[in-house]
Design an enzyme around this catalytic site. Structure first.
Site, PDB file in Angstrom:
ATOM      1  CG  ASP A 122       0.182 -23.096  12.549  1.00  0.00           C
ATOM      2  OD1 ASP A 122       0.124 -22.374  11.542  1.00  0.00           O
ATOM      3  OD2 ASP A 122       1.231 -23.261  13.207  1.00  0.00           O
ATOM      4  CE  LYS A 143       9.175 -28.686   5.426  1.00  0.00           C
ATOM      5  NZ  LYS A 143      10.168 -27.778   5.951  1.00  0.00           N
ATOM      6  NE  ARG A 166      -4.123  -1.409   1.813  1.00  0.00           N
ATOM      7  CZ  ARG A 166      -5.292  -1.189   2.354  1.00  0.00           C
ATOM      8  NH1 ARG A 166      -5.389  -0.459   3.433  1.00  0.00           N
ATOM      9  NH2 ARG A 166      -6.374  -1.664   1.818  1.00  0.00           N
ATOM     10  CG  HIS A 175       6.294 -24.520   4.035  1.00  0.00           C
ATOM     11  ND1 HIS A 175       5.350 -24.248   4.990  1.00  0.00           N
ATOM     12  CD2 HIS A 175       7.378 -24.984   4.717  1.00  0.00           C
ATOM     13  CE1 HIS A 175       5.839 -24.526   6.183  1.00  0.00           C
ATOM     14  NE2 HIS A 175       7.072 -24.978   6.051  1.00  0.00           N
ATOM     15  CE  LYS A 200       3.731 -22.674  16.548  1.00  0.00           C
ATOM     16  NZ  LYS A 200       4.649 -22.937  15.442  1.00  0.00           N
ATOM     17  CG  HIS A 259       2.275 -28.023   7.205  1.00  0.00           C
ATOM     18  ND1 HIS A 259       2.178 -27.401   5.997  1.00  0.00           N
ATOM     19  CD2 HIS A 259       2.558 -27.042   8.098  1.00  0.00           C
ATOM     20  CE1 HIS A 259       2.400 -26.096   6.156  1.00  0.00           C
ATOM     21  NE2 HIS A 259       2.623 -25.865   7.428  1.00  0.00           N
TER      22      HIS A 259
HETATM   23  C1  BG6 Z   1       3.984 -22.948   9.256  1.00  0.00           C
HETATM   24  C2  BG6 Z   1       3.278 -22.712  10.552  1.00  0.00           C
HETATM   25  O1  BG6 Z   1       3.063 -23.306   8.249  1.00  0.00           O
HETATM   26  O2  BG6 Z   1       4.937 -24.007   9.408  1.00  0.00           O
HETATM   27  C3  BG6 Z   1       4.266 -22.386  11.649  1.00  0.00           C
HETATM   28  O3  BG6 Z   1       2.358 -21.637  10.411  1.00  0.00           O
HETATM   29  C4  BG6 Z   1       5.338 -23.443  11.733  1.00  0.00           C
HETATM   30  O4  BG6 Z   1       3.609 -22.250  12.904  1.00  0.00           O
HETATM   31  C5  BG6 Z   1       5.942 -23.724  10.367  1.00  0.00           C
HETATM   32  O5  BG6 Z   1       6.340 -22.991  12.632  1.00  0.00           O
HETATM   33  C6  BG6 Z   1       6.871 -24.917  10.410  1.00  0.00           C
HETATM   34  O6  BG6 Z   1       7.518 -25.061   9.169  1.00  0.00           O
HETATM   35  P1  BG6 Z   1       8.896 -25.819   9.057  1.00  0.00           P
HETATM   36  O7  BG6 Z   1       9.181 -25.888   7.593  1.00  0.00           O
HETATM   37  O8  BG6 Z   1       9.899 -25.028   9.827  1.00  0.00           O
HETATM   38  O9  BG6 Z   1       8.671 -27.172   9.672  1.00  0.00           O
END
Ligand code: BG6
Length: 492
Positions: free
Chosen positions: A240, A187, A48, A183, A341, A245
Site C-alpha cells: 500500500d 505533493k 453503471r 499521488h 498505520k 509512495h
Molecule cells: C494511499 C493509501 O495511497 O495513501 C492509504 O492507500 C494512505 O492507505 C494514503 O492512507 C496516505 O496518503 P496521504 O497523502 O494522506 O499521506
C-alpha cells in the site's frame, strides 16, 4: 510542472460517484475551474447506474464539493453546463459504443472539435482490464486529437500481476498515453526535492557516501483502517505504501542529476536507482500489526478487531526496513524506510543525516556533540525543511546545542495546492513527469516481491506508539536514527 492553459477536452471519470472522485478528483477539477486553469474542459461522470442524469449528478457533486470545503464560487465553476453524467449499464460492447456516441455528441454540442479525451479509471483494479478492453473495442483508445488514460494504484500486487497489467494496458494503449498516478508525486514538497537538490550546489556536493551517513524515510499515519478492510486486508503496508509512495521518494533522493528536466530524463535516472538496489536482506525487515491503544487521546481498537478483518489476519500494518543502493554515489549508506498505520502521529519526513566531523575539537572542553547534522525534509504536515546544526549555547560552561534552521511553506507561500490538483493539470497538459512509468512499476515490484513471497513474522505494536520495538533495533547502530521525531517536536 506545466504552465499553459490546457487544450479544450473531455475529462471522463469512470467511477464518477465513487469515493476518490467525490473526495479528490471533482474538488480538484472544481478548484482548477474556479481558478480559470482548466481551459474549456467538460467533465463526464460515468457509472453503471442508468437512473442518474446530468441534473441529479450535478446535485450530488455539489454536495460532495460542499463536504470537501469548497466555496460557492468553486462549486458553481464545475456544477454547471460543463458537468455531465453517463450511465454505462452493464458495460457491454454496445454500452461502450453508446458512450462513444455520447462523447461525440457532447463534443459537437460544445465545440470541442479537436476530440481530446482523458479517461480516468477511478475503479477497483479488477475492473481495469475489462474497461480498457471495452474502450478499445469501441475505438475509444484513439481519437482525432489526443486520448489519455489515467490509472490509480495498485499497479498489480506483485511482479507477475504487475507485468500482466502492463501487458493488457499496452495491448490497447501506448505508454505515452498512460498516466499512472502516485499521488505523492503531486505533493509540492516532493517536487521540491528535485529543486532542492539540483538548484542548490551546496547540497549536491554533499549528497553522497562521503558526506551522508544515512537516509531515513518515514511515512507514518495515526489513522487506522477506517472502512477500508475490504481493500487493505491481504494488501498491507508494503504494497500500500512502500512499493509505490516511499520507493518514489527514495528514487528522488538517490537519483543522479537528469540530463534535462523532462519526464523521460527524470524517469531514466529513477529507474537507474531501482536497478542499483541490492536484494533486500529479510533479517533487515520488520513487519508489525497494531493492537489497541490510545491515539490522539482516544482509545482505539486493534487491527484484528477492526470491522471486516478476519481474526487470524497476518496483514502487516507497519513495515520498516534497511535498503542499500549499490552504486558509486551511495554504496555503504543505509536507507531506512518505515511506514505504518495507527502510529503516534501523521508525518512524512525524509531525514538525511550527515557524517560527524572527523575530529571533535570541543570534546576536550567538556562539550558533547551527541548528534550529527541532519537535513529534515517534511512532506506533511507543516511542509518545509529544517537543517539541524550544532551551535554554541550562550554562557558557561561551554556547551553546544543542536538547533533547527527552518523553512515552512505555509509561512512563506500560504496555502499550497493539493496533490490531485497538480496531477490533473499535468494530465491535461500532457506532462508525464510526475507519473509512474511501466518500467518503474516493474523494477519496484522486482525488489519487493521476494519479501511478499516469504513474509516472515509479524510483531505486535501498541496503537499510538512508533511501531514494534524490533524496528528500533534496525536503526540503533546509526545512533537511534528514528529519534529525529523528538527533534521535530522540540522545534514545534
Ligand atoms: C494511499 C493509501 O495511497 O495513501 C492509504 O492507500 C494512505 O492507505 C494514503 O492512507 C496516505 O496518503 P496521504 O497523502 O494522506 O499521506
Amino acid at each position: 510542472m506545466s504552465q499553459a492553459q490546457p487544450e479544450p477536452s473531455l475529462f471522463i471519470i469512470f467511477g464518477g460517484t465513487g469515493d476518490l472522485a467525490r473526495r479528490k478528483l471533482l474538488p480538484a477539477l472544481a478548484r482548477l475551474s474556479a481558478a480559470e486553469q482548466l481551459g474549456r474542459c467538460h467533465v463526464v461522470g460515468v457509472t453503471r447506474d442508468t437512473n442518474f442524469n446530468d441534473d441529479s449528478y450535478r446535485e450530488l457533486v455539489a454536495e460532495s464539493l460542499d463536504a470537501a470545503g469548497l466555496n460557492e464560487q468553486q462549486r458553481h465553476a464545475l456544477c454547471t453546463a460543463t458537468l455531465h453524467y453517463h450511465g454505462i449499464g452493464e458495460g457491454t460492447q454496445e454500452d461502450f459504443e453508446a458512450l462513444g456516441a455520447r462523447l461525440t455528441a457532447l463534443e459537437e454540442q460544445h465545440g470541442l472539435d479537436r476530440q481530446n479525451r482523458t479517461f480516468y479509471l477511478s475503479l477497483p483494479p479488477k475492473a481495469f482490464p475489462i474497461t480498457m478492453e471495452g474502450l478499445a473495442k469501441a475505438g475509444l483508445n484513439r481519437s482525432a486529437g489526443w486520448t489519455r488514460l489515467v490509472v490509480e494504484k495498485p499497479f498489480g500486487r506483485d511482479l507477475a500481476s504487475a507485468r500482466a497489467l502492463t501487458e493488457i494496458t499496452h495491448r490497447y494503449f501506448e505508454e505515452e498515453q498512460v498516466y499512472r498516478i502516485d499521488h505523492y508525486l503531486g505533493k509540492e514538497t516532493v517536487q521540491n526535492l528535485l529543486v532542492f537538490r539540483f538548484a542548490n550546489t551546496m547540497f549536491e556536493s554533499m549528497w553522497n557516501r562521503d558526506r551522508v551517513e544515512s537516509v531515513m524515510i518515514t511515512v507514518s499515519e495515526s489513522l487506522g483502517l477506517g472502512s477500508r478492510a475490504g481493500y487493505y486486508d491481504g494488501i498491507g503496508a508494503l504494497r500500500d505504501m512502500v512499493q509505490n509512495h516511499i520507493t518514489q521518494l527514495l528514487t528522488l533522493v538517490a537519483m543522479e542529476p537528469p540530463s534535462s528536466f523532462d519526464a523521460e530524463a527524470i524517469r531514466y535516472e529513477k529507474i537507474k536507482v531501482l536497478r542499483s538496489m541490492a536484494p533486500i536482506d529479510p533479517s533487515q525487515v520488520i513487519r508489525g500489526q497494531y493492537d489497541h491503544g490510545v491515539v490522539d487521546g482516544e482509545q482505539v481498537q486493534g487491527y484484528l478487531e477492526e470491522e471486516g478483518v478476519p481474526s487470524t489476519s497476518t496483514t502487516e500494518t507497519f513495515v520498516a526496513m534497511r535498503l542499500s543502493v549499490d552504486n558509486w554515489r551511495w554504496t555503504g549508506v543505509p536507507f531506512y524506510i518505515r511506514s505504518g498505520k495507527r502510529l503516534a502521529a501523521k508525518s512524512s519526513q525524509i531525514a538525511v543525516r550527515f557524517r560527524d566531523v572527523p575530529v571533535s575539537l570541543f570534546q576536550s572542553m567538556g562539550a558533547k556533540l551527541d548528534t550529527s547534522d541532519v537535513l529534515l525534509i517534511t512532506l506533511q504536515p507543516d511542509e518545509g525543511f529544517s537543517m539541524h546544526l550544532d551551535v554554541k549555547a550562550p554562557g558557561d560552561p561551554f556547551r553546544t546545542k543542536q538547533i533547527p534552521l527552518s523553512f515552512r511553506y505555509s509561512e512563506r507561500f500560504g496555502e499550497i495546492p493539493p496533490a490531485y490538483q497538480t496531477l490533473l493539470l499535468n494530465v491535461l497538459n500532457g506532462d508525464q513527469t510526475l507519473f509512474v512509468h511501466a518500467d518503474e512499476v516493474e523494477h519496484s515490484w522486482r525488489l519487493y516481491t521476494p519479501l511478499l513471497e516469504n513474509p516472515g513474522i509479524i510483531h505486535r505494536y501498541r496503537a499510538g506508539s512508533w511501531g514494534p520495538k524490533e524496528a528500533d533495533a534496525l536503526a540503533i547502530p546509526e545512533k537511534q536514527l528514528w529519534q529525529i521525531d523528538g527533534a521535530l517536536k522540540d522545534e514545534a
